[in-house]
Design an enzyme around this catalytic site. Structure first.
Site, PDB file in Angstrom:
ATOM      1  N   ASP A  78       9.620 -27.938  24.096  1.00 28.60           N
ATOM      2  CA  ASP A  78       8.684 -26.994  23.468  1.00 28.60           C
ATOM      3  C   ASP A  78       8.363 -25.884  24.464  1.00 28.60           C
ATOM      4  OD1 ASP A  78       5.108 -27.175  22.782  1.00 28.60           O
ATOM      5  OD2 ASP A  78       6.601 -25.655  22.229  1.00 28.60           O
TER       6      ASP A  78
ATOM      7  N   ASP B 108      24.691 -27.367  12.079  1.00 30.37           N
ATOM      8  CA  ASP B 108      24.601 -28.451  11.104  1.00 30.37           C
ATOM      9  C   ASP B 108      24.253 -27.844   9.740  1.00 30.37           C
ATOM     10  OD1 ASP B 108      23.171 -31.742  11.629  1.00 30.37           O
ATOM     11  OD2 ASP B 108      24.099 -30.890   9.837  1.00 30.37           O
TER      12      ASP B 108
ATOM     13  N   ASP C  23      27.015 -31.827   6.599  1.00 31.95           N
ATOM     14  CA  ASP C  23      26.173 -32.986   6.284  1.00 31.95           C
ATOM     15  C   ASP C  23      26.525 -33.566   4.907  1.00 31.95           C
ATOM     16  OD1 ASP C  23      23.607 -34.477   6.983  1.00 31.95           O
ATOM     17  OD2 ASP C  23      23.101 -33.659   5.017  1.00 31.95           O
TER      18      ASP C  23
ATOM     19  N   GLU D 119      30.561 -35.180   7.861  1.00 32.32           N
ATOM     20  CA  GLU D 119      29.724 -36.364   8.027  1.00 32.32           C
ATOM     21  C   GLU D 119      29.475 -36.936   6.651  1.00 32.32           C
ATOM     22  OE1 GLU D 119      26.432 -36.785   6.886  1.00 32.32           O
ATOM     23  OE2 GLU D 119      25.733 -38.414   8.131  1.00 32.32           O
TER      24      GLU D 119
ATOM     25  N   HIS E 198      20.502 -38.963  15.620  1.00 35.55           N
ATOM     26  CA  HIS E 198      19.121 -38.822  15.128  1.00 35.55           C
ATOM     27  C   HIS E 198      18.833 -39.754  13.949  1.00 35.55           C
ATOM     28  CE1 HIS E 198      21.672 -36.571  12.541  1.00 35.55           C
ATOM     29  NE2 HIS E 198      20.709 -36.480  11.662  1.00 35.55           N
ATOM     30  N   ASP E 199      19.889 -40.375  13.420  1.00 37.31           N
ATOM     31  CA  ASP E 199      19.722 -41.266  12.256  1.00 37.31           C
ATOM     32  C   ASP E 199      19.714 -42.740  12.619  1.00 37.31           C
ATOM     33  OD1 ASP E 199      21.808 -39.294  10.024  1.00 37.31           O
ATOM     34  OD2 ASP E 199      19.630 -39.311  10.307  1.00 37.31           O
TER      35      ASP E 199
HETATM   36  O1  TEU Z   1      22.634 -38.521   6.858  1.00 40.36           O
HETATM   37  C1  TEU Z   1      23.435 -38.966   5.783  1.00 40.36           C
HETATM   38  C2  TEU Z   1      23.846 -40.336   6.050  1.00 40.36           C
HETATM   39  O2  TEU Z   1      24.914 -40.569   6.566  1.00 40.36           O
HETATM   40  C3  TEU Z   1      22.882 -41.432   5.752  1.00 40.36           C
HETATM   41  O3  TEU Z   1      23.617 -42.637   5.611  1.00 40.36           O
HETATM   42  C4  TEU Z   1      21.972 -41.564   6.949  1.00 40.36           C
HETATM   43  O4  TEU Z   1      22.735 -42.074   8.029  1.00 40.36           O
HETATM   44  C5  TEU Z   1      20.862 -42.475   6.636  1.00 40.36           C
HETATM   45  O5  TEU Z   1      21.217 -43.575   5.960  1.00 40.36           O
HETATM   46  C6  TEU Z   1      19.786 -41.655   6.058  1.00 40.36           C
HETATM   47  O6  TEU Z   1      18.955 -41.674   7.172  1.00 40.36           O
HETATM   48  C7  TEU Z   1      22.535 -37.101   6.863  1.00 40.36           C
HETATM   49  C8  TEU Z   1      21.633 -36.707   8.010  1.00 40.36           C
HETATM   50  O7  TEU Z   1      22.245 -37.098   9.237  1.00 40.36           O
HETATM   51  C9  TEU Z   1      20.291 -37.377   7.815  1.00 40.36           C
HETATM   52  O8  TEU Z   1      19.423 -37.078   8.917  1.00 40.36           O
HETATM   53  C10 TEU Z   1      19.673 -36.853   6.528  1.00 40.36           C
HETATM   54  O9  TEU Z   1      18.479 -37.569   6.266  1.00 40.36           O
HETATM   55  C11 TEU Z   1      20.637 -37.059   5.350  1.00 40.36           C
HETATM   56  O10 TEU Z   1      21.973 -36.652   5.645  1.00 40.36           O
HETATM   57  C12 TEU Z   1      20.195 -36.196   4.185  1.00 40.36           C
HETATM   58  O11 TEU Z   1      20.451 -34.857   4.498  1.00 40.36           O
HETATM   59 CA    CA Z   2       7.385 -24.922  20.138  1.00 49.39          CA
END
Ligand code: TEU
Ligand code: CA
Length: 549
Positions: free
Chosen positions: A22, A99, A200, A255, A327-328
């Site tokens: 930040d 992304d 995505d 992805e 991040h997931d």
């Molecule tokens: O994630 C899609 C996906 O692969 C989902 O299986 C994900 O791993 C999980 O099960 C949902 O959290 C992509 C993005 O990486 C994710 O951050 C988003 O929430 C999702 O698409 C919707 O855009």
């Molecule tokens: Ca900031």
């Protein structure tokens, strides 16, 4: 000279902008914060940065709900900040992968606002609208985020499809004018000089648009058979390739849930497909039929099998990514390693795997210093819609909050979204304000500054690994041959290319493991290892070593 595909030799660093740095004291990471850290990123020895979405968004799903594809999320900064960041990356010979979320938009996007106004406006077909059945949703499809994948819109009396949250209506790729809009927005960012696109949930842009009921309770099976891999997927991808990507020097990585070893190659046609995909084979081995919040034990045997299966899928053509967290998913050392007594050893072992495997390595920010899961003490601390809706679903199954928290603390996405730990100062040097998400309390002993000054730290081991990978082409281009040891704890494999042959030895457990004799005989020249070198058939807990043969 055929231009070598840079992305086959690249090491990619993933940045979740909201949690990286930040710069303006609002507790939220931003683009200027990333600019401040460009020298650090360069010092890792990576070649590209993948930024999670930075477009305007109401943030219902961490920016994966875009309300304007042409504007930078105001909290993250301005277009001028973006241009400066891109220039700063390119100045350091770093590429930028953006992304793009194109399976769905935000419900606050003007397309959706116009689409919902009436039954017959030109935007109606940008989304999937359907009459309900006997006063209920058009079919029984469940959303990723709990409940039905259909939301009734009172104004028009019809339902709209949202595989994810109700604020993420699915875009209708069957409709050519929508696809034209998507091509336009891709060109806008590629004209600015972006080097790559992470697409995505690309697997779901063609789905079963006859919308039959799913006939399975297994969520990942429902995805594979109904949401993803629809009949026009290759057509939509090759159209985007022909109309947009072929006109730029751009890498595309797809992805998406539902991509399997059997169908992956169909996404990667040399002429008409994507360059690369993320597969989730290993990322679902600890998920039961209920998905993320239905955790089951995993075995190293299965883990190794997934890597072999996918390497076979890409043996002759196509190209994969290698990742152990993002991040997931929870932090890799907490999920696959031992973030307690063998935190350092298992962090460095996992980094060794990432950077010696076949395929483009993607390292998630913070994993280069071994960041760990963070314990939520109540659901109210979660900032993730998937955990919050998961809790609603869990209550219907009669789970108490502590029972669900135990699961969410193992498999939830909040684990990966705590602020980057820069130093032992206030809020780990991430912000001088109240952070949008709590900093992991272990920051004062786990941070960049501490590790930068320690030769044997995870950070400096990671840097040594990237140097090693870049100085031996065998890691990017070589074959992958796992050794099938009977021993459940050992992960051993060869990499070979032209005159180079490497042996990677990983002891994936808390115990000492004895190497097979024939392997011990090969351990002559060690390039890197996470314990002091010695000549012994015994591998120490979580010991990793890379040997030149
Ligand atoms: O994630 C899609 C996906 O692969 C989902 O299986 C994900 O791993 C999980 O099960 C949902 O959290 C992509 C993005 O990486 C994710 O951050 C988003 O929430 C999702 O698409 C919707 O855009
Ligand atoms: Ca900031």
């Amino acid at each position: 000279m055929i231009k070598q595909a840079w992305w086959k030799e690249a090491i990619v660093y993933q940045i979740y902008p909201r949690s990286f740095k930040d710069s303006n004291g609002d507790g939220i990471g931003d683009l200027r914060g990333i600019i401040e850290k460009l020298d650090y990123i360069e010092s890792l020895g990576v070649d590209a940065v993948w930024l999670n979405p930075i477009f305007r968004s109401p943030n219902d799903d961490g920016g994966y709900d875009i309300s304007d594809y042409y504007t930078i999320q105001p909290e993250f900064g301005t277009m001028a900040d973006f241009d400066e960041l891109l220039k700063g990356l390119h100045h350091r010979k770093l590429k930028l992968i953006m992304d793009l979320v194109l399976n769905h938009s935000s419900d606050e996007h003007e397309w959706f606002q116009k689409s919902r106004v009436s039954l017959d406006n030109p935007y109606r077909k940008y989304y999937f609208w359907k009459q309900g059945k006997e006063g209920k949703a058009p079919n029984n499809w469940p959303s990723f985020f709990g409940g039905s994948a259909w939301q009734l819109d009172d104004d028009s009396g019809e339902y709209y499809l949202h595989l994810f949250s109700r604020k993420q209506p699915d875009l209708n790729w069957e409709h050519q004018p929508l696809r034209n809009e998507v091509h336009q927005l891709m060109k806008f960012w590629l004209d600015k000089g972006v080097d790559g696109l992470r697409l995505d949930v690309i697997s779901a842009i063609s789905k079963r648009v006859d919308f039959p009921d799913t006939d399975t309770e297994d969520f990942n099976e429902t995805i594979r058979r109904y949401y993803a891999n629809g009949p026009r997927l290759q057509e939509f991808i090759s159209e985007a390739r022909e109309k947009v990507w072929n006109h730029y020097d751009v890498m595309t990585v797809g992805e998406g849930p539902g991509i399997t070893p059997q169908n992956a190659i169909a996404y990667l046609d040399e002429k008409k497909g994507l360059n690369m995909i993320f597969h989730f084979g290993h990322m679902f081995i600890d998920q039961g039929p209920g998905g993320r919040f239905d955790p089951i034990p995993w075995t190293l045997h299965e883990f190794k099998k997934v890597f072999k299966t996918w390497d076979d899928a890409f043996a002759s053509h196509g190209w994969g990514s290698v990742f152990l967290g993002n991040h997931d998913f929870p932090r890799m050392v907490s999920r696959w390693g031992n973030d307690q007594e063998y935190w350092q050893e298992s962090s460095t072992l996992l980094c060794t795997l990432l950077l010696t495997m076949r395929g483009t390595p993607f390292i998630f920010m913070g994993d280069e210093i071994g960041m760990t899961n963070m314990v939520l003490s109540s659901i109210s601390e979660s900032r993730d819609i998937e955990t919050q809706t998961g809790w609603q679903e869990a209550q219907k199954r009669g789970l108490t909050e502590p029972q669900f928290l135990k699961i969410a603390n193992y498999s939830g996405r909040d684990n990966a979204r705590t602020p980057m730990q820069w130093d032992s100062g206030k809020e780990a040097g991430f912000t001088n304000a109240q952070p949008w998400m709590p900093v992991n309390p272990n920051y004062n002993r786990l941070n960049v500054q501490l590790q930068a000054g320690t030769s044997q730290s995870v950070l400096n081991y990671f840097r040594a690994l990237t140097r090693m990978r870049k100085s031996h082409a065998v890691f990017a281009h070589g074959t992958y041959n796992p050794m099938d040891t009977r021993d459940e704890n050992l992960f051993i494999y060869f990499r070979e290319w032209q005159q180079e042959k490497m042996l990677i030895v990983l002891n994936f457990c808390n115990e000492v493991t004895i190497l097979p004799k024939e392997v011990h005989a090969m351990l002559a020249k060690r390039l890197i290892g996470n314990y002091p070198e010695r000549n012994s058939p015994e591998l120490r807990p979580w010991e990793a070593g890379v040997y030149q043969l």
